[in-house]
Enzyme design. Sequence first.
Site, PDB file in Angstrom:
ATOM      1  N   ARG A 118       0.845  -1.203   0.000  1.00 51.80           N
ATOM      2  CA  ARG A 118       0.000   0.000   0.000  1.00 51.80           C
ATOM      3  C   ARG A 118       0.877   1.248   0.000  1.00 51.80           C
ATOM      4  O   ARG A 118       1.696   1.424   0.902  1.00 51.80           O
ATOM      5  CB  ARG A 118      -0.950   0.004   1.199  1.00 51.80           C
ATOM      6  CG  ARG A 118      -1.973  -1.127   1.142  1.00 51.80           C
ATOM      7  CD  ARG A 118      -2.941  -1.083   2.310  1.00 51.80           C
ATOM      8  NE  ARG A 118      -3.894  -2.174   2.235  1.00 51.80           N
ATOM      9  CZ  ARG A 118      -5.110  -2.097   1.686  1.00 51.80           C
ATOM     10  NH1 ARG A 118      -5.512  -0.942   1.166  1.00 51.80           N
ATOM     11  NH2 ARG A 118      -5.912  -3.134   1.658  1.00 51.80           N
ATOM     12  N   GLU A 122       0.593   4.191   0.884  1.00 52.38           N
ATOM     13  CA  GLU A 122       0.039   5.223   1.762  1.00 52.38           C
ATOM     14  C   GLU A 122       1.188   5.974   2.431  1.00 52.38           C
ATOM     15  O   GLU A 122       2.146   5.369   2.896  1.00 52.38           O
ATOM     16  CB  GLU A 122      -0.869   4.598   2.822  1.00 52.38           C
ATOM     17  CG  GLU A 122      -2.051   3.853   2.233  1.00 52.38           C
ATOM     18  CD  GLU A 122      -2.793   3.028   3.277  1.00 52.38           C
ATOM     19  OE1 GLU A 122      -2.158   2.676   4.294  1.00 52.38           O
ATOM     20  OE2 GLU A 122      -3.977   2.742   3.077  1.00 52.38           O
ATOM     21  N   ARG A 142       2.061   2.245  13.629  1.00 55.21           N
ATOM     22  CA  ARG A 142       1.217   1.086  13.332  1.00 55.21           C
ATOM     23  C   ARG A 142       0.924   0.899  11.846  1.00 55.21           C
ATOM     24  O   ARG A 142       0.044   0.129  11.483  1.00 55.21           O
ATOM     25  CB  ARG A 142      -0.100   1.191  14.105  1.00 55.21           C
ATOM     26  CG  ARG A 142      -0.963   2.384  13.753  1.00 55.21           C
ATOM     27  CD  ARG A 142      -2.231   2.341  14.576  1.00 55.21           C
ATOM     28  NE  ARG A 142      -3.208   3.329  14.163  1.00 55.21           N
ATOM     29  CZ  ARG A 142      -4.456   3.366  14.598  1.00 55.21           C
ATOM     30  NH1 ARG A 142      -4.866   2.456  15.468  1.00 55.21           N
ATOM     31  NH2 ARG A 142      -5.284   4.287  14.199  1.00 55.21           N
ATOM     32  N   HIS A 143       1.643   1.621  10.979  1.00 60.47           N
ATOM     33  CA  HIS A 143       1.439   1.487   9.533  1.00 60.47           C
ATOM     34  C   HIS A 143       2.719   1.025   8.844  1.00 60.47           C
ATOM     35  O   HIS A 143       3.822   1.428   9.215  1.00 60.47           O
ATOM     36  CB  HIS A 143       0.990   2.815   8.911  1.00 60.47           C
ATOM     37  CG  HIS A 143      -0.435   3.158   9.191  1.00 60.47           C
ATOM     38  ND1 HIS A 143      -0.807   3.969  10.238  1.00 60.47           N
ATOM     39  CD2 HIS A 143      -1.584   2.799   8.563  1.00 60.47           C
ATOM     40  CE1 HIS A 143      -2.128   4.103  10.247  1.00 60.47           C
ATOM     41  NE2 HIS A 143      -2.619   3.397   9.239  1.00 60.47           N
ATOM     42  N   GLU A 164      -7.587  -1.398  14.919  1.00 62.43           N
ATOM     43  CA  GLU A 164      -8.283  -2.336  14.035  1.00 62.43           C
ATOM     44  C   GLU A 164      -7.343  -3.469  13.633  1.00 62.43           C
ATOM     45  O   GLU A 164      -6.187  -3.245  13.286  1.00 62.43           O
ATOM     46  CB  GLU A 164      -8.762  -1.596  12.786  1.00 62.43           C
ATOM     47  CG  GLU A 164      -9.400  -2.488  11.732  1.00 62.43           C
ATOM     48  CD  GLU A 164      -9.617  -1.770  10.413  1.00 62.43           C
ATOM     49  OE1 GLU A 164      -9.512  -2.425   9.363  1.00 62.43           O
ATOM     50  OE2 GLU A 164      -9.871  -0.535  10.436  1.00 62.43           O
ATOM     51  N   SER A 168     -10.736  -6.356   8.657  1.00 64.86           N
ATOM     52  CA  SER A 168     -11.850  -5.772   7.918  1.00 64.86           C
ATOM     53  C   SER A 168     -12.435  -6.866   7.045  1.00 64.86           C
ATOM     54  O   SER A 168     -11.693  -7.616   6.401  1.00 64.86           O
ATOM     55  CB  SER A 168     -11.388  -4.592   7.066  1.00 64.86           C
ATOM     56  OG  SER A 168     -12.499  -3.986   6.411  1.00 64.86           O
ATOM     57  N   ARG A 221      -0.160  -6.431  12.814  1.00 64.81           N
ATOM     58  CA  ARG A 221      -0.960  -5.829  13.887  1.00 64.81           C
ATOM     59  C   ARG A 221      -1.346  -6.870  14.933  1.00 64.81           C
ATOM     60  O   ARG A 221      -1.441  -6.551  16.129  1.00 64.81           O
ATOM     61  CB  ARG A 221      -2.199  -5.151  13.309  1.00 64.81           C
ATOM     62  CG  ARG A 221      -1.878  -3.865  12.561  1.00 64.81           C
ATOM     63  CD  ARG A 221      -3.119  -3.057  12.277  1.00 64.81           C
ATOM     64  NE  ARG A 221      -2.775  -1.749  11.733  1.00 64.81           N
ATOM     65  CZ  ARG A 221      -3.618  -0.736  11.625  1.00 64.81           C
ATOM     66  NH1 ARG A 221      -4.880  -0.879  12.041  1.00 64.81           N
ATOM     67  NH2 ARG A 221      -3.234   0.427  11.128  1.00 64.81           N
TER      68      ARG A 221
END
Length: 434
Positions: free
Chosen positions: A211, A213, A219-220, A357, A360, A408
């Site tokens: 990703r 991002e 946490r990413h 989270e 998903s 995570r």
Amino acid sequence: MENRTYTADAEPGESVTVAGWVHELRDLGGIAFLILRDTTGKIQIKFEKDEMDDELVETGLGVARESVISVTGDVDEEPRAPTGVEITPDSVEVVAEADTELPLDPSGKVDAELSTRLDNRTLDLRKEEVQAIFTIRAEIQHAARETFRDLDCTEINTPKIVATGTEGGTELFPITYFGEEAFMNQSPQLFKQLIAGSNVERVFEIGPIFRAEEHNTPRHLNEATSIDFEGAFCDHHEAMDVAEAVVTAAYEAVNENCEDELEALGLAEEFEVPTGDFPRLSYEEAIERINATGELDEQLLWGDDLPTEGEVALGEDVGEHYFITDWPSEIKPFYIMDQDDDEQLSTGFDLMHPRMELVSGGQREHRYDHLIEGFEQQGLDPEAFDYYTKMFKYGMPPHAGFGLGGERLVMTLLGLDNIREGVLFPRDRQRLSP
């Protein structure tokens, strides 16, 4: 190495050859000790200078810390030694000499910044507590696989180079693929749906996702491990049951099989396995409870995504793993099916740890016409996804699934401060090497 004995297996009365790293040297004058470390633990090597060959003593005590050596000698019982035994060497061979100046201290006596540790991961992994993290990570993945297999799932491997992104948008890493534009896949979502639509029915995958991002948070990551499930003839309730089973199994396996590793991390006394069913909160209830905490500057409204501070506030309020269900359809991806009795609500769900989270998922839209409408509503061109959409013309069963963030799960299970601590060679905005 032929005839090598691990340090943990060295018994008094035996003559053994051990090999590993020089962990520590203690010279007390007439006697000196070298602590050798291998993957099973440590053992003391005793040098009585007046009774040994000078060359043997010089070789053993002249070697730098973290050098790789091989030692052959007799094992004796010694209650004062760190492991209750010691070796009196007949020979010492320096297999690989280490520099005297090390970028970090594998003994752990001197702390190092995380960036220094990641730059020198090989040295960092020589620390017992760091090894423990990755032993536990491996146990988590093993437990996930066993749980999926118990649920009659088939393990699959999907492409990581794709022509289009799973969800469109700009969060994709472009690459050149024989003169054509391609992308690193951000999720196995579409492919696992196609396989679930075959006669295989229930599938899982543990593999990398990418990703683009521009996050820079604890946490990413830009390359992560996703633990995915997809099941034909499953609805979102059954998918939640599977997600709960996988997470619970991970905790149970670590608790049962990683006692030494939990001890090394200082978690043996406080580690808890989730018990009972995870609570299932509706999205509406979630925003009401977040607003009631008073932790946010502005009240959340229907249709808002949950900000990080909102997730934290709700996690503290709930105090255990929990699901958020009944999300507004407008903020879930096009492939998530709406509820039959209310098109404003989706079948999407998130599984939350009190800190963040983890999962998903949801039931997928399996009706071709509705799927095409979903593409158009989110501004995506259905023709760009023809390889995916056309299969929905040929009898696609109802199906549901999820993606679970592997790192995570490790981070929250062990209480790590930074997600990068649970990745051997993390990839983020600043880190492309090693």
